[in-house]
Design a protein around this motif. Structure first.
Motif, mmCIF file in Angstrom:
data_model
loop_
_atom_site.group_PDB
_atom_site.id
_atom_site.type_symbol
_atom_site.label_atom_id
_atom_site.label_comp_id
_atom_site.label_asym_id
_atom_site.label_seq_id
_atom_site.Cartn_x
_atom_site.Cartn_y
_atom_site.Cartn_z
ATOM 1 N N GLY A 169 0.815 -1.215 0.000
ATOM 2 C CA GLY A 169 0.000 0.000 0.000
ATOM 3 C C GLY A 169 0.841 1.254 0.000
ATOM 4 O O GLY A 169 0.547 2.227 -0.722
ATOM 5 N N THR A 201 -1.594 -4.403 -4.016
ATOM 6 C CA THR A 201 -2.251 -3.846 -2.833
ATOM 7 C C THR A 201 -3.661 -4.381 -2.671
ATOM 8 O O THR A 201 -4.074 -4.796 -1.575
ATOM 9 C CB THR A 201 -2.282 -2.308 -2.930
ATOM 10 O OG1 THR A 201 -0.945 -1.804 -2.990
ATOM 11 C CG2 THR A 201 -2.995 -1.697 -1.729
ATOM 12 N N THR A 262 -6.036 6.535 -3.765
ATOM 13 C CA THR A 262 -5.273 5.606 -2.938
ATOM 14 C C THR A 262 -5.461 5.926 -1.460
ATOM 15 O O THR A 262 -5.607 5.022 -0.624
ATOM 16 C CB THR A 262 -3.778 5.652 -3.300
ATOM 17 O OG1 THR A 262 -3.626 5.346 -4.690
ATOM 18 C CG2 THR A 262 -2.990 4.638 -2.491
#
Length: 333
Positions: A169, A201, A262
């Protein structure tokens, strides 16, 4: 009206942890991605993109840890002995990457060594943070008011999985940060790296999400019992929507959307953590009310927090505003 200060302090600490992930995650991600960047201009631009803000980003780690110690001393006394090894590893990783960050510019003769130290420190710090999260989620052995487990109880397949998830991540966050802060070849490289780390991720997030409800019957109930499922089901749904939007934004080569999307994935990860654990601070053992300090102390600390947190947010926003824009060979423009 009797305000539940214990819940407020739990939210403050959750906010501090999330802000740390937001602020420090992308510069740890830059370190993780460093070996994939070409020596010279690419690495220099990547480091210059975070140089003005990286050290201030870690302020939130102090607030989170200090807040846990002050507001929930019993939880602090139980949790810390259970996770001393990964916490020590994280702090050493942060120290080494910090030294490497500064020394790289002042000792060019040993640039390769400092690049290695910067990368290894970033990976160790990120992995240790994920392992710490996994160790907390999988449960801590408690007898009375003390930790009753062993030195290596934190080390399990689940904690390794969460450690890898945080590394992936942060790498995705670092790649999308490069996309937003650079141009030309470095930005192109950022898009390629994001295309690699995004599926990694998401796959690790999915694996952790599937694994977690089987760790404890309470987790299963929080996620799947009626009517909890009406709320909890929105978390994976929103995660899927944001993941699709992230994929589309990378395909269309958007410059800023990938970074914020994100962050959205990380936010939903935090929400999922809250769904699993609340109201426990030590899963299935100690609730936030069991662990909380006395109300007078909560009020005293809250006054200071109400004053200092806006100041931290203010100077952080000012620093990011001053160093807005893209990084070029000459600096920001």
């Amino acid at each position: 009206m009797n305000i539940d200060l214990t819940v407020i302090w739990a939210l403050i600490i959750a906010f501090a942890v999330f802000m740390y992930v937001v602020m420090d995650g992308f510069d740890l991600g830059i370190g993780i991605l460093f070996p994939a960047l070409s020596r010279g201009a690419e690495r220099d631009k990547a480091m210059n993109s975070v140089a003005p803000v990286w050290d201030g980003n870690e302020t939130w780690l102090v607030l989170g840890g200090g807040g846990l110690f002050a507001a929930f001393p019993l939880a602090y006394a139980i949790i810390l002995p259970a996770i001393y090894p990964p916490i020590i590893a994280m702090l050493l990783g942060l120290v080494f990457r910090g030294v490497a960050f500064e020394a790289r510019w002042r000792d060019p003769a040993h640039e390769r060594f400092w690049d290695f130290t910067f990368t290894s420190g970033s990976i160790v710090a990120a992995f240790a943070q994920g392992v710490t999260l996994g160790a907390l989620l999988q449960g801590i052995e408690v007898e009375g008011r003390d930790y009753a487990g062993g030195w290596l109880d934190w080390l399990t397949p689940y904690s390794i999985l969460t450690g890898l998830g945080v590394v992936a991540g942060y790498a995705l966050l670092g790649a999308t940060w490069l996309i937003s802060k650079t141009e030309g070849a470095v930005q192109d490289h950022g898009f390629r790296l994001a295309a690699i780390w995004m599926p990694a991720t998401l796959a690790l997030m999915a694996a952790v999400s599937i694994y977690t409800p089987f760790l404890d019957a309470e987790y299963w109930r929080h996620w799947f019992a009626w009517p909890n499922i009406l709320f909890s089901s929105q978390v994976p749904l929103l995660t899927g929507i944001i993941a699709f939007m992230l994929y589309r934004s990378l395909k269309k080569r958007r410059e800023y959307a990938p970074f914020f999307l994100t962050l959205g994935l990380f936010f939903l990860g935090m929400v999922g953590l809250g769904v699993s654990m609340f109201p426990y601070v030590v899963p299935d053992q100690i609730t936030i009310w069991d662990a909380a300090t006395v109300r007078s102390s909560q009020i005293f600390m809250l006054v200071g927090t109400v004053i200092t947190v806006p100041l931290i947010l203010g100077y952080t926003a000012w620093a990011y505003w001053v160093f807005r824009g893209k990084v070029s060979d000459e600096g920001y423009h």
